[in-house]
Motif scaffolding. Structure first.
Motif, mmCIF file in Angstrom:
data_model
loop_
_atom_site.group_PDB
_atom_site.id
_atom_site.type_symbol
_atom_site.label_atom_id
_atom_site.label_comp_id
_atom_site.label_asym_id
_atom_site.label_seq_id
_atom_site.Cartn_x
_atom_site.Cartn_y
_atom_site.Cartn_z
ATOM 1 N N ILE A 60 -4.757 21.191 13.859
ATOM 2 C CA ILE A 60 -4.534 22.150 14.938
ATOM 3 C C ILE A 60 -3.076 22.059 15.381
ATOM 4 C CG2 ILE A 60 -5.115 22.814 17.304
ATOM 5 C CD1 ILE A 60 -7.918 21.706 16.840
ATOM 6 N N PHE A 61 -2.432 23.215 15.434
ATOM 7 C CA PHE A 61 -1.093 23.317 15.985
ATOM 8 C C PHE A 61 -1.208 23.998 17.339
ATOM 9 C CE2 PHE A 61 -0.133 23.117 11.454
ATOM 10 C CZ PHE A 61 0.904 22.204 11.433
ATOM 11 N N VAL A 62 -0.586 23.424 18.354
ATOM 12 C CA VAL A 62 -0.561 24.022 19.686
ATOM 13 C C VAL A 62 0.862 24.543 19.871
ATOM 14 C CG1 VAL A 62 -0.949 23.683 22.143
ATOM 15 C CG2 VAL A 62 -2.269 22.350 20.478
ATOM 16 N N ASN A 63 1.016 25.862 19.776
ATOM 17 C CA ASN A 63 2.343 26.468 19.788
ATOM 18 C C ASN A 63 2.707 27.061 21.141
ATOM 19 O OD1 ASN A 63 2.646 25.851 17.113
ATOM 20 N ND2 ASN A 63 2.362 27.932 16.365
ATOM 21 N N GLY A 64 3.935 26.791 21.556
ATOM 22 C CA GLY A 64 4.493 27.444 22.729
ATOM 23 C C GLY A 64 4.838 28.875 22.360
ATOM 24 N N CYS A 65 4.465 29.811 23.171
ATOM 25 C CA CYS A 65 4.661 31.228 22.861
ATOM 26 C C CYS A 65 6.137 31.583 22.680
ATOM 27 C CB CYS A 65 4.028 32.096 23.951
ATOM 28 S SG CYS A 65 2.229 31.890 24.035
ATOM 29 N N LEU A 74 4.747 35.522 27.561
ATOM 30 C CA LEU A 74 5.415 34.220 27.514
ATOM 31 C C LEU A 74 6.375 34.109 26.325
ATOM 32 C CD1 LEU A 74 2.431 31.839 28.364
ATOM 33 C CD2 LEU A 74 4.220 32.674 29.902
ATOM 34 N N GLY A 75 6.203 34.992 25.365
ATOM 35 C CA GLY A 75 7.049 34.973 24.169
ATOM 36 C C GLY A 75 8.263 35.873 24.267
ATOM 37 N N THR A 76 8.557 36.394 25.441
ATOM 38 C CA THR A 76 9.694 37.286 25.640
ATOM 39 C C THR A 76 10.999 36.549 25.392
ATOM 40 O OG1 THR A 76 8.433 38.465 27.314
ATOM 41 C CG2 THR A 76 10.811 38.848 27.281
ATOM 42 N N ARG A 77 11.866 37.163 24.609
ATOM 43 C CA ARG A 77 13.155 36.546 24.284
ATOM 44 C C ARG A 77 14.180 36.794 25.380
ATOM 45 N NH1 ARG A 77 13.484 38.421 18.021
ATOM 46 N NH2 ARG A 77 11.718 37.170 17.341
ATOM 47 N N PRO A 78 15.127 35.863 25.523
ATOM 48 C CA PRO A 78 16.198 36.044 26.508
ATOM 49 C C PRO A 78 17.071 37.240 26.175
ATOM 50 C CG PRO A 78 16.149 33.788 25.683
ATOM 51 C CD PRO A 78 15.217 34.592 24.838
ATOM 52 N N LYS A 79 17.677 37.820 27.183
ATOM 53 C CA LYS A 79 18.568 38.970 26.988
ATOM 54 C C LYS A 79 19.980 38.533 26.591
ATOM 55 C CE LYS A 79 15.493 41.976 28.196
ATOM 56 N NZ LYS A 79 14.600 42.297 27.120
ATOM 57 N N THR A 80 20.313 37.254 26.812
ATOM 58 C CA THR A 80 21.622 36.755 26.407
ATOM 59 C C THR A 80 21.512 36.136 25.021
ATOM 60 O OG1 THR A 80 21.184 34.625 27.451
ATOM 61 C CG2 THR A 80 22.339 36.268 28.785
ATOM 62 N N ARG A 81 22.581 36.223 24.250
ATOM 63 C CA ARG A 81 22.643 35.657 22.896
ATOM 64 C C ARG A 81 21.444 36.091 22.056
ATOM 65 N NH1 ARG A 81 23.520 29.522 23.003
ATOM 66 N NH2 ARG A 81 24.061 29.922 20.838
ATOM 67 N N GLU A 82 21.169 37.378 22.088
ATOM 68 C CA GLU A 82 19.988 37.920 21.417
ATOM 69 C C GLU A 82 19.941 37.594 19.935
ATOM 70 O OE1 GLU A 82 19.127 42.002 22.384
ATOM 71 O OE2 GLU A 82 19.689 41.675 24.469
#
Length: 155
Positions: A60-65, A74-82
């Motif tokens: 089992i892998f428990v992955n951070g989104c 929760l998996g939203t990427r940052p707007k800086t350094r895209e």
């Protein structure tokens, strides 16, 4: 714009842990309370799975989104350094896929649990237990790739 200095951001990011994360500990506690016994972070297996049931050949892998590119809020990427983040997360996803394939080729069943799924721990633990119970019923003579397909909880 990032409101932290480079030094402060670096300090903050250095505290991000690779194991014993809150989602992983939640799952481990729930499984242990239900009588499941497992090994943690087995280094001899591809990808060093978070939770391993050796007799069932199940990992089992428990992955951070965020870190593994899940398509939830929760998996939203940052707007800086895209470009940096897109490359980093894509590399993580490719590595995850490669390690899951390696485990499957060795006859292991793989389950990926996402951080966001733990908002409903009862549902998550029920699905994990169903996956583990199904692992008990796979005959030992099963071919390498039968019953080893990567599974992801209710996405």
């Amino acid at each position: 714009m990032d409101n932290l200095t480079t030094t402060k951001r670096s300090e903050l990011m250095s505290r991000v842990r690779g194991r014993d994360t809150k989602p992983e500990m939640t799952i481990r506690r729930l499984l242990h309370a239900r009588g499941w016994r497992y090994r943690v972070s087995v280094k001899g297996l591809p990808g060093t799975p978070d939770i391993v049931f050796s007799r069932l050949k199940t990992a089992i892998f428990v992955n951070g989104c965020f870190w593994h590119g899940h398509t939830c809020r929760l998996g939203t990427r940052p707007k800086t350094r895209e470009a940096f983040w897109a490359d980093k997360i894509e590399t993580n996803k490719l590595r995850d896929s490669r390690k899951n394939d390696e485990l499957a080729s060795r006859g292991w069943r793989v389950l990926t649990v996402w951080q966001c799924q733990l908002s409903d721990t009862d549902a998550a633990i029920s699905e994990i237990e169903a996956f583990l119970e199904a692992s008990k019923h796979i005959p030992s003579g099963v071919g390498k790739n039968e019953g080893t397909k990567e599974t992801k909880l209710g996405i």
